[in-house]
Each structure stands twice: as C-alpha cells, then as structure tokens.
Write an enzyme that holds these catalytic residues in place. Structure first.
Site, short mmCIF file in Angstrom:
data_model
loop_
_atom_site.label_atom_id
_atom_site.label_comp_id
_atom_site.label_asym_id
_atom_site.label_seq_id
_atom_site.Cartn_x
_atom_site.Cartn_y
_atom_site.Cartn_z
N HIS A 96 -8.12 -4.67 -0.74
CA HIS A 96 -6.94 -3.78 -0.21
C HIS A 96 -6.00 -4.71 0.61
CE1 HIS A 96 -4.52 -0.33 -0.83
NE2 HIS A 96 -4.43 -0.26 0.37
N SER A 103 0.87 -1.16 0.08
CA SER A 103 0.09 -0.17 -0.10
C SER A 103 1.04 1.09 -0.15
CB SER A 103 -0.93 0.09 1.20
OG SER A 103 -1.87 0.85 1.08
N ASP A 130 -10.36 -3.90 -5.14
CA ASP A 130 -9.71 -3.02 -4.14
C ASP A 130 -10.47 -1.76 -4.41
OD1 ASP A 130 -8.18 -1.30 -2.74
OD2 ASP A 130 -6.32 -2.30 -3.40
C1 MLT Z 1 -1.30 5.78 -0.03
O1 MLT Z 1 -1.71 6.73 0.50
O2 MLT Z 1 -0.24 5.73 -0.24
C2 MLT Z 1 -2.49 4.85 -0.65
O3 MLT Z 1 -3.73 5.82 -0.67
C3 MLT Z 1 -2.43 3.94 0.14
C4 MLT Z 1 -2.91 4.06 1.51
O4 MLT Z 1 -1.81 4.28 2.10
O5 MLT Z 1 -3.94 4.11 1.95
#
Ligand code: MLT
Length: 213
Positions: free
Chosen positions: A186, A105, A155
C-alpha cells in the site's frame, strides 16, 4: 488569511501553461504531506493541497468510512461535492486552470469519486492505491480524460482486483485510463514517482500540442 473552506497549502507554479496538481493525502495525512511528491512529479506546476475535514480517531480523511474498505457513500457524495466547490473557488482565488488530481489512498478514492460525480472539476487524475468509491456509480462521460492508476500487487488494503474494477469502471465512462500494477504494497515506491512523472510529461505534451494546433 484565505476564506476558502478547506485548510490548505498553495504553491504557485513557475511555468504558466503547466497543469496544476490537486494533492489529496491519505488517512492521517495533512496538507503538507504530498507537497514533496507533487514537486517531484510536476516541478513547475502550481500545487493546491487541502486537508481532509473528516477525523477518524483524530486522523484527517476526505470522507467517512464504516470499516476498512467499507465507505459511507452518502458522505462520499457530500464530501466530493464540497471538495469540488473548494477547487472551483481556489481556481478563482489563485487564477489556475482545472487541476489534475494526485491522490494517495483515501485521497485517491475521493479523487475517483470527484471524477464520477463532478467530472468537470478535474482535468485528469493520478490515483495511487485507489479503489471504486461508490457501489452504484453514476453514468458519466469522461470523454478521454487522462487517468493513471497505480496499484500494488501486494497491497493488503486494495487487492489488485479492486483496482482493476476501478480501471474498468473509468474506461467504461470513456476515460483514457492507464493502469499499472507495481511490485509494491500500500505504501508508495520510487516507481510510483517515476511513472507518474513520465505519464504527466506525456499528458502535458499532448495538451500543449492540442493548444498549439
Ligand atoms: C479509504 O478508506 O479510503 C481506504 O480504505 C484507504 C485508506 O484510507 O486506508
């Protein structure tokens, strides 16, 4: 006490030639989060696991964002640079070769940014639930650098189309990209672990063969 600029964990590897993994957690995670995943994916490799320095309502991240999926790109650039310097210093301190990133992520997004901005720092990357981190990506030659992207078909944070754009962008920079879309959201699934293990084994065998030739 280490003088390195990120709070981090380091676990030595047990096989000298094994490619080290740079573990990069998601929003709200820390340096402990991905150690079990790293061990599962690469049982004999060194693991280097920093904690992101940006706090969002107290939750560590690797760069600032303005909203969900909307990134502060100046901060992305600055933080990717800072993390690259940390990795170089950690290589000297711990005597390891260029690591392959294993990011989830937000950690996958900073890994993608490092590939685009500081490509020499990583030997490859496993990007779990990643998206394109920069709207104007720099021209970079990733010359067959191995990259595995795993996205989730359901996701809600990274729609399949955004992950596909990242795969296209890295391919256009000549990286050797494998992109799999799993029946997942996700969150990570067992298939992420199994496929990352298999991919890393394949990549390591290729590197060993080249080194032996
Ligand atoms: C981010 O902010 O890098 C992406 O949206 C993934 C997350 O951290 O939720």
């Amino acid at each position: 006490m280490s003088a390195l600029a990120f709070i981090h964990r380091f676990e030595a590897g047990t096989r000298p030639g094994a490619t080290p993994l740079l573990l990069l957690h998601g929003t709200g995670g820390d340096e402990n989060d991905l150690l079990p995943l790293g061990r599962a994916v690469a049982p004999d490799a060194a693991l280097l696991s920093p904690r992101g320095k940006v706090l969002e309502h107290g939750m560590p991240r690797f760069f600032r964002r303005l909203a969900e999926g909307v990134f502060d790109e100046d901060d992305v650039r600055r933080r990717a640079d800072e993390l690259a310097v940390f990795v170089e210093s950690a290589r000297t301190e711990y005597g390891i070769t260029a690591p392959t990133a294993l990011g989830y992520s937000n950690g996958a997004n900073i890994a993608a940014a490092m590939l685009l901005l500081r490509p020499q720092v990583l030997s490859g990357a496993i990007l779990l639930r990643a998206m394109v981190p920069l709207s104007a990506a720099p021209q970079v030659d990733l010359a067959a650098k191995p990259v595995l992207i795993m996205s989730g078909a359901q996701d809600p944070i990274v729609p399949a189309e955004k992950a596909a754009r990242l795969a296209d962008l890295l391919r256009a920079s000549r990286a050797a990209v494998e992109h799999h879309v799993l029946p997942a959201g996700h969150g990570l699934s067992n298939a992420d672990v199994t496929m990352a293990q298999q991919w890393l084994r394949k990549i390591t065998a290729r590197i060993d063969k080249t080194a032996a030739a």
